[in-house]
Enzyme design. Structure first.
Site, mmCIF file in Angstrom:
data_model
loop_
_atom_site.group_PDB
_atom_site.id
_atom_site.type_symbol
_atom_site.label_atom_id
_atom_site.label_comp_id
_atom_site.label_asym_id
_atom_site.label_seq_id
_atom_site.Cartn_x
_atom_site.Cartn_y
_atom_site.Cartn_z
ATOM 1 N N ASP A 314 -10.495 -34.641 45.170
ATOM 2 C CA ASP A 314 -11.188 -33.598 44.411
ATOM 3 C C ASP A 314 -11.842 -32.550 45.305
ATOM 4 O O ASP A 314 -12.294 -31.508 44.824
ATOM 5 C CB ASP A 314 -12.244 -34.233 43.493
ATOM 6 N N ARG A 345 -4.056 -26.652 41.357
ATOM 7 C CA ARG A 345 -5.061 -26.263 42.368
ATOM 8 C C ARG A 345 -4.438 -25.716 43.642
ATOM 9 O O ARG A 345 -5.127 -25.014 44.396
ATOM 10 C CB ARG A 345 -5.997 -27.448 42.679
HETATM 11 C C1 S3P Z 1 -10.782 -39.981 38.853
HETATM 12 C C2 S3P Z 1 -9.619 -40.074 39.563
HETATM 13 C C3 S3P Z 1 -8.948 -38.931 40.200
HETATM 14 C C4 S3P Z 1 -9.886 -37.737 40.330
HETATM 15 C C5 S3P Z 1 -10.642 -37.483 39.050
HETATM 16 C C6 S3P Z 1 -11.487 -38.693 38.687
HETATM 17 C C7 S3P Z 1 -11.348 -41.199 38.257
HETATM 18 O O1 S3P Z 1 -7.857 -38.530 39.396
HETATM 19 O O2 S3P Z 1 -9.150 -36.593 40.688
HETATM 20 O O3 S3P Z 1 -11.504 -36.371 39.194
HETATM 21 O O4 S3P Z 1 -12.535 -41.172 37.838
HETATM 22 O O5 S3P Z 1 -10.648 -42.211 38.199
HETATM 23 P P1 S3P Z 1 -6.365 -39.149 39.598
HETATM 24 O O6 S3P Z 1 -6.408 -40.566 39.220
HETATM 25 O O7 S3P Z 1 -5.498 -38.343 38.679
HETATM 26 O O8 S3P Z 1 -6.046 -38.914 41.056
#
Ligand code: S3P
Length: 434
Positions: A314, A345
């Protein structure tokens, strides 16, 4: 259009407590809901994404009361959720959607999920397909929301994840705790482990094997409510870590930031680039936290590949910003997942950084950035692309240029950090101290 703050004259100074962690706040509501007894969350993130989770669980029949940042959940147990009387609105939140799919896949009623325009473009088959292998009946719309989930009895799974995604892993863990036998999940790379750690704190038996990527999930745990203080969100602190590094003569203290090792990729990258961050008052009870003291620094370029990406997923727009001020060429690759976030992004960073006159080249799975070239601003109208993290990255970038910018879609910060612009103002107006 929001007028962005001008270049600060005497650096950024002061102390901030950033809002609660988004991933942990979502999970606190969800796991409290399926536990027995009361769960109390302190320092809950009161931003739009987590409020989508809170409302969805109220609609699923869970008594939840929120007073400011304190949330009290009267858990209904793993089999006590009720069929909602209307479709559940996931808003902009991928975490709410994917985790709830795993949970509702094993419940004995039917639910429909829908979301906003951005969320409705994000891929959902990565969750619905492995859940179908467990016996779930989930119908997505050409791979996207809206989704209809018809809860079924689930069976165990032995599954290798096809993407490095904590959301997919967590959805499968939430299905696996409802299955008939133990399940095995194997990750491509370790991703954030809040689901495993927190479910165990609620009484589950989710074991990560010593290889760090194999997870065994035992079914039908009796979960019991807990009291939890949500740490400050590393992904929100990140904007200030980068701002204080790049704005000359800065020193900021960021209090009680979550420093779980699956989330601290930015700290490692900053240190490798020559950044100056010191950890103080580390607390290991529960999710680890620390105060982070960050001061301005001159930066070296960096190369980052797939293995480093999950721990900084992120924060990658901010890593691109660090690279744009480093004294050479940086390469960020293996980050194709950025294309399926709240916006693409990679495309958004390239488009907006180009307006700032940054020398950046788009790759299918990342970017190449030459920070040794001076920025030559081309346009003063920047755009968040409706994405909170792009909006906040651009607000930090604008601190580095001696001219004013307007930001379209600035309200997107409400998704994860409603106080962002106030916090930024507050560290610009504090007298410099030694
Ligand atoms: C998250 C996992 C990540 C992250 C998101 C929050 C989570 O996403 O980018 O902001 O809380 O499990 P991805 O699982 O799609 O990588």
């Amino acid at each position: 259009m929001k007028e962005l703050t001008h270049k600060p004259l005497s650096g950024l100074h002061g102390e901030l407590s950033v809002p609660g962690d988004k991933s942990i706040s979502h999970r606190g509501i969800m796991f409290g809901a399926i536990s027995h007894g009361q769960t109390i969350l302190h320092h809950f993130l009161t931003a739009e994404d987590c409020l989508s989770t809170l409302k969805a669980f109220q609609q699923l029949g869970v008594p939840i009361k929120r007073t400011g940042e304190t949330v009290v959940i009267d858990g209904v147990g793993l089999h006590g959720l009720k069929k909602p009387d209307k479709p559940l609105d996931m808003g902009n939140s991928g975490t709410t959607t994917r985790l709830i799919m795993g949970l509702l896949a094993g419940q004995n009623f039917e639910t429909t999920l829908f979301g906003d325009a951005s969320l409705s473009k994000r891929p959902m088959k990565r969750v619905s397909e492995p859940l179908a292998e467990m016996g779930a009946d989930i119908c997505v719309t050409e791979g996207h929301l809206p989704a209809r989930i018809h809860g079924k009895k689930l069976h165990a799974i032995d599954y290798h994840l096809r993407v490095a995604s904590a959301q997919v892993k967590s959805a499968l863990i939430l299905a696996a705790i409802q299955a008939d036998k133990p399940s095995i999940l194997v990750e491509q790379l370790p991703t954030r482990n809040h689901t495993e750690k927190m479910l165990n704190a609620f009484g589950a038996a989710v074991e990560t094997l010593p290889d760090g990527v194999t997870i065994q999930v035992n079914p039908q745990p009796k979960l019991n409510g807990i009291e939890l203080t949500v740490p400050g969100d590393m992904s929100s602190a990140a904007f200030f870590l980068v701002a204080a590094t790049l704005v000359p003569n800065s020193k900021l203290i960021l209090k009680n930031v979550g420093v779980n090792e699956t989330r601290t990729g930015l700290l490692k990258i900053l240190k490798q680039m020559g950044g100056r961050v010191v950890e103080r008052h580390r607390d290991e009870s529960g999710e680890p936290t620390a105060d982070l003291i960050v001061s301005s620094a001159a930066l070296k370029p960096i190369e980052i590949g797939a293995a480093e990406i999950p721990a900084v997923i992120d924060e990658l727009p901010l890593v691109a910003l660090l690279a744009a001020k480093a004294n050479g060429v940086s390469r960020i690759t293996g980050a194709g997942e950025l294309r399926v976030k709240e916006t693409d992004r990679i495309a958004a960073v390239v488009q907006e950084f180009t307006k700032l006159g940054i020398t950046i080249r788009e790759l299918p799975d990342g970017f190449v950035i030459d920070g040794s070239q001076p920025w030559q601003v081309k346009k003063h109208q920047l755009d968040s692309h409706g994405d909170h993290r792009i909006g906040m990255t651009l607000a930090i970038a604008s601190l580095l240029v001696d001219t004013s910018f307007q930001l379209a879609g600035a309200e997107s910060v409400n998704i994860s950090y409603p106080e962002f612009f106030d916090d930024l103002e507050s560290v610009m107006n504090v007298e410099s101290y030694s």
